[in-house]
Motif scaffolding. Structure first.
Motif, PDB file in Angstrom:
ATOM      1  N   ALA A  47       9.495 -40.405-115.540  1.00 55.67           N
ATOM      2  CA  ALA A  47      10.197 -41.511-116.241  1.00 55.67           C
ATOM      3  C   ALA A  47       9.624 -42.713-115.897  1.00 55.67           C
ATOM      4  CB  ALA A  47      11.599 -41.869-115.886  1.00 55.67           C
ATOM      5  N   THR A  48       9.550 -43.917-116.825  1.00 56.05           N
ATOM      6  CA  THR A  48       8.616 -45.041-116.444  1.00 56.05           C
ATOM      7  C   THR A  48       9.071 -45.803-115.337  1.00 56.05           C
ATOM      8  OG1 THR A  48       8.329 -45.295-118.683  1.00 56.05           O
ATOM      9  CG2 THR A  48       8.175 -47.171-117.439  1.00 56.05           C
ATOM     10  N   VAL A  49      10.434 -45.690-115.059  1.00 51.49           N
ATOM     11  CA  VAL A  49      11.231 -46.731-113.817  1.00 51.49           C
ATOM     12  C   VAL A  49      10.761 -45.993-112.693  1.00 51.49           C
ATOM     13  CG1 VAL A  49      13.273 -47.044-112.674  1.00 51.49           C
ATOM     14  CG2 VAL A  49      13.012 -47.461-115.220  1.00 51.49           C
ATOM     15  N   TYR A  50      10.671 -44.617-112.574  1.00 53.87           N
ATOM     16  CA  TYR A  50      10.338 -43.825-111.214  1.00 53.87           C
ATOM     17  C   TYR A  50       8.876 -43.979-110.994  1.00 53.87           C
ATOM     18  CZ  TYR A  50      14.625 -41.078-111.589  1.00 53.87           C
ATOM     19  OH  TYR A  50      15.821 -40.679-111.548  1.00 53.87           O
ATOM     20  N   THR A  51       7.952 -44.053-111.891  1.00 54.20           N
ATOM     21  CA  THR A  51       6.571 -44.168-111.744  1.00 54.20           C
ATOM     22  C   THR A  51       6.266 -45.751-111.348  1.00 54.20           C
ATOM     23  OG1 THR A  51       6.147 -44.752-113.928  1.00 54.20           O
ATOM     24  CG2 THR A  51       5.918 -42.672-113.199  1.00 54.20           C
ATOM     25  N   ALA A  52       7.125 -46.498-111.912  1.00 57.16           N
ATOM     26  CA  ALA A  52       6.860 -48.163-111.575  1.00 57.16           C
ATOM     27  C   ALA A  52       7.210 -48.499-110.240  1.00 57.16           C
ATOM     28  CB  ALA A  52       7.748 -48.909-112.424  1.00 57.16           C
ATOM     29  N   VAL A  53       8.248 -47.979-109.842  1.00 52.24           N
ATOM     30  CA  VAL A  53       8.899 -48.057-108.520  1.00 52.24           C
ATOM     31  C   VAL A  53       7.851 -47.822-107.436  1.00 52.24           C
ATOM     32  CG1 VAL A  53      10.553 -47.826-106.721  1.00 52.24           C
ATOM     33  CG2 VAL A  53      11.359 -48.442-109.196  1.00 52.24           C
ATOM     34  N   ALA A  54       7.533 -46.156-107.652  1.00 53.01           N
ATOM     35  CA  ALA A  54       6.750 -45.690-106.702  1.00 53.01           C
ATOM     36  C   ALA A  54       5.351 -46.292-106.632  1.00 53.01           C
ATOM     37  CB  ALA A  54       6.379 -44.112-107.178  1.00 53.01           C
TER      38      ALA A  54
END
Length: 504
Positions: free
Chosen positions: A304-311
């Motif tokens: 998901a976009t949110v997971y990749t952004a935070v990571a």
């Protein structure tokens, strides 16, 4: 091995002129801090823009290519990212020699204003749903303006800070530019993540498509105004000013003369080739981490976009801490050994890292991104110093502008597009890793022709030191210090001794 092929970089004959303490430039620490902040803020905003465009790639695809097949639309969006890099060499070719003529500070002021304006206007464009696919034309034009300004931005900032920094700590101070770049990208990713969470919670799941995407771009306006205000206060590079004062008096040696673009290529082509090889490795590695990973993880792994952004924000913040540590290390042991560690790191770590990504777990995502980003941090730690050390002061901005932007345009900025095409054409999800590994192998070969330049005075400049005591120690030890070569320095004429004083 000589430092340069004698047929390519003319050098002055060895002279008996000795270095004096008054020849050295003693840097004012307050001016150095002002210079670092003023130059670094531009790189922060440059990578902020790259970050928001990279993390909004899928959203931008829906906004600006509505009606296209999604796969084609994604390539069109990534082409918008790549097109800004097509004109970067033009920016370097125009703004670099201009910076050698009128000064680093004036050109950096212009690049900041242009970059902030273009990014803000992108956030004001209509969507394809409102005016059709014609909106791609102004978007591409604005991305080209960004690319033109960026062509003079990083090369100018690196040149400026390198000339302002004490020779023994030049790697550290110039590396802070890339620390700022990583923080800028992290800020871009964080703004996208926060904007997505807030707008979707308030206006629903389609909030970003309905206009939330504009917010990160419009924030470039206040950031740009702050950067312009800071750049108004920075002084000119002391090395540039010293060279300007003496250029009219002593300009028989080509390394002390401002060269046009054609002469830069003719005189310094070996350094240009070495620089392109190193920046190609740096660029493919760095832009894979910062600009392609979000798309890759979403399309190939299903994250998901949110997971990749935070990571990625976490990884970039860690990278920002690693970069100055590695740079300080290179000041002590040299640029070449650290470049070798970076290149070998990519050859060893990338394939296992890509395998870990496909595990699809949160822990494997963080570990894989760290493995990909570590060699990239080593490359980033050296870029500003190493590129500035390749060229003499009189033509440094032009040389760095051409070399850095040509390599980044051909191999760095196109990385997301080329990587996606390789995946589509080959069907091999590891193709992006092989792409980066190839350029790291080329960089290892280039190191065989690279001179060691750490802790040495910049070519065409006198030594830059942190204190009068350091200047005195340098002068006292010049006979045994292999880093001191007065034939590459613009030194003031030695004082004449009157006959009466001599006879006395």
């Amino acid at each position: 091995m000589s430092e340069y092929p004698s047929t390519q970089l003319p050098t002055a004959p060895k002279t008996s002129r000795r270095l004096r303490t008054e020849d050295c430039i003693v840097v004012d620490k307050r001016d150095l801090r002002k210079a670092q902040i003023g130059a670094g803020v531009g790189n922060f905003i440059e990578w902020y823009d790259i970050g928001i465009y990279g993390y909004l790639a899928l959203t931008m695809t829906s906004v600006f290519t509505e009606g296209m097949d999604q796969r084609t639309g994604l390539l069109v969006t990534l082409l918008g990212f790549a097109v800004s890099f097509i004109v970067r060499p033009l920016g370097g070719m125009v703004l670099g020699p201009l910076g050698d003529r009128i000064g680093r500070r004036k050109v950096l002021f212009f690049t900041m204003a242009l970059m902030a304006s273009a990014t803000t206007i992108i956030g004001m464009l209509p969507t394809a749903g409102q005016v059709g696919l014609w909106v791609l034309v102004p978007m591409y034009l604005l991305k080209m303006l960004q690319g033109f300004s960026t062509g003079g931005e990083y090369s100018g900032a690196a040149t400026y800070v390198a000339e302002f920094s004490p020779d023994r700590h030049r790697g550290f101070w110039t590396a802070l530019l890339n620390t700022g770049s990583q923080l800028g990208f992290a800020a871009g990713a964080a703004v996208v993540a926060v904007t997505t969470m807030i707008t979707t919670s308030v206006w629903g799941e389609t909030a970003m498509l309905d206009g939330g995407w504009r917010i990160p771009f419009l924030l470039a306006l206040p950031l740009g105004l702050l950067a312009i205000s800071l750049r108004k206060r920075i002084p000119e590079s002391p090395s540039f000013e010293a060279a300007q004062e003496k250029a009219d008096v002593e300009n028989t040696n080509p390394i002390f003369v401002r060269q046009n673009l054609a002469n830069i290529v003719r005189l310094y082509w070996p350094q240009i080739l070495v620089g392109i090889a190193l920046i190609a490795a740096d660029g493919t590695s760095s832009y894979t981490v910062t600009s392609y990973m979000p798309t890759y993880l979403e399309t190939q792994v299903g994250m998901a976009t949110v997971y990749t952004a935070v990571a990625t924000v976490v990884i970039l913040l860690l990278q920002a801490l690693i970069v100055p540590v590695v740079a300080r290390w290179s000041d002590r042991i040299g640029r070449r050994p650290v470049y070798a560690v970076a290149a070998v790191g990519n050859l060893v770590l990338l394939l296992p890292a890509f395998a870990l990504m496909h595990v699809g777990e949160v822990w494997s995502l963080y570990l894989a991104l760290f493995m990909v980003s570590l060699p990239s941090a080593f490359f980033l730690a050296l870029t500003g110093a190493a590129m500035s050390e390749l060229f003499p002061t009189a033509s440094r901005y032009g040389g760095v502008g051409l070399t850095h932007n040509l390599a980044i345009s051909l191999f760095g900025g196109t990385t997301p597009l080329v990587s996606q095409i390789l995946v589509e054409v080959t069907g091999n999800s590891y193709a992006p890793a092989f792409y980066v590994m190839f350029f790291s192998a080329v960089a290892l070969l280039a190191l065989l022709k690279m001179r060691e330049s750490a802790a040495r005075p910049l070519l065409g400049s006198v030594p830059v030191v942190a204190s009068h005591e350091e200047a005195a120690a340098l002068v006292d030890g010049q006979d045994t210090d292999e880093r001191i070569d007065t034939s590459t320095m613009l030194l003031a004429p030695a004082p004449t001794v009157s006959a009466s004083h001599a006879s006395a």
